[in-house]
Design a protein around this motif. Sequence first.
Motif, mmCIF file in Angstrom:
data_model
loop_
_atom_site.group_PDB
_atom_site.id
_atom_site.type_symbol
_atom_site.label_atom_id
_atom_site.label_comp_id
_atom_site.label_asym_id
_atom_site.label_seq_id
_atom_site.Cartn_x
_atom_site.Cartn_y
_atom_site.Cartn_z
ATOM 1 N N VAL A 1 4.520 -3.639 -0.146
ATOM 2 C CA VAL A 1 5.755 -3.054 -0.673
ATOM 3 C C VAL A 1 6.789 -2.893 0.436
ATOM 4 O O VAL A 1 6.452 -2.788 1.613
ATOM 5 C CB VAL A 1 5.496 -1.692 -1.361
ATOM 6 N N GLU B 1 11.221 -0.222 -2.180
ATOM 7 C CA GLU B 1 10.285 0.121 -3.259
ATOM 8 C C GLU B 1 9.700 1.512 -3.050
ATOM 9 O O GLU B 1 9.524 2.275 -4.008
ATOM 10 C CB GLU B 1 9.168 -0.925 -3.348
ATOM 11 N N ARG C 1 1.441 -2.634 -3.606
ATOM 12 C CA ARG C 1 1.972 -2.232 -4.904
ATOM 13 C C ARG C 1 1.032 -1.272 -5.650
ATOM 14 O O ARG C 1 1.459 -0.332 -6.293
ATOM 15 C CB ARG C 1 2.212 -3.493 -5.741
ATOM 16 N N ASP D 1 1.694 2.208 -7.752
ATOM 17 C CA ASP D 1 1.390 2.263 -9.188
ATOM 18 C C ASP D 1 0.512 3.456 -9.532
ATOM 19 O O ASP D 1 0.697 4.102 -10.566
ATOM 20 C CB ASP D 1 0.719 0.966 -9.648
#
Length: 148
Positions: A18, A22, A57, A61
Amino acid sequence: MGEQQSDDRADGPALVRVSDAERQETAERLKLAHDEGRLSLIEYDQRLQGAFAATVRRDLDVLLADLPVVRRTDLPTVRAETAEVEKAEAQREYLKEWRSWAGTAVLLTGIWMVTAIASDDGLPFFWPIFPIGIWGAVLLANLFWGDD
């Protein structure tokens, strides 16, 4: 070894590293969730630390999994950035209009000068004042009373 590669491919986007942007976007989403009362201050702080420590990521999440989906354009920072971009674009357009005005003013004044030099009656009336003046007045009015 072949089995490990197929596991990595199955996770695909979850293992993508990331960016700082982000991480910042995730922090904004967490702040919004805290402001709405969905996260306590302790949960918010823990998740915020996790957001800035995230490398892939999947790490981000997990922090957002139990929160409602928020459109990127609903985040306060994104709205502010969008407004700044729109304001900068409007300023560029306004300056472009002034450049057009200046080019026209030079052209009309040049035409007037050629006719003045060719004239035997001395200096004729400076007729370019009408188009130049009216256009300039409209641009100035737009500066003070134009759309915000």
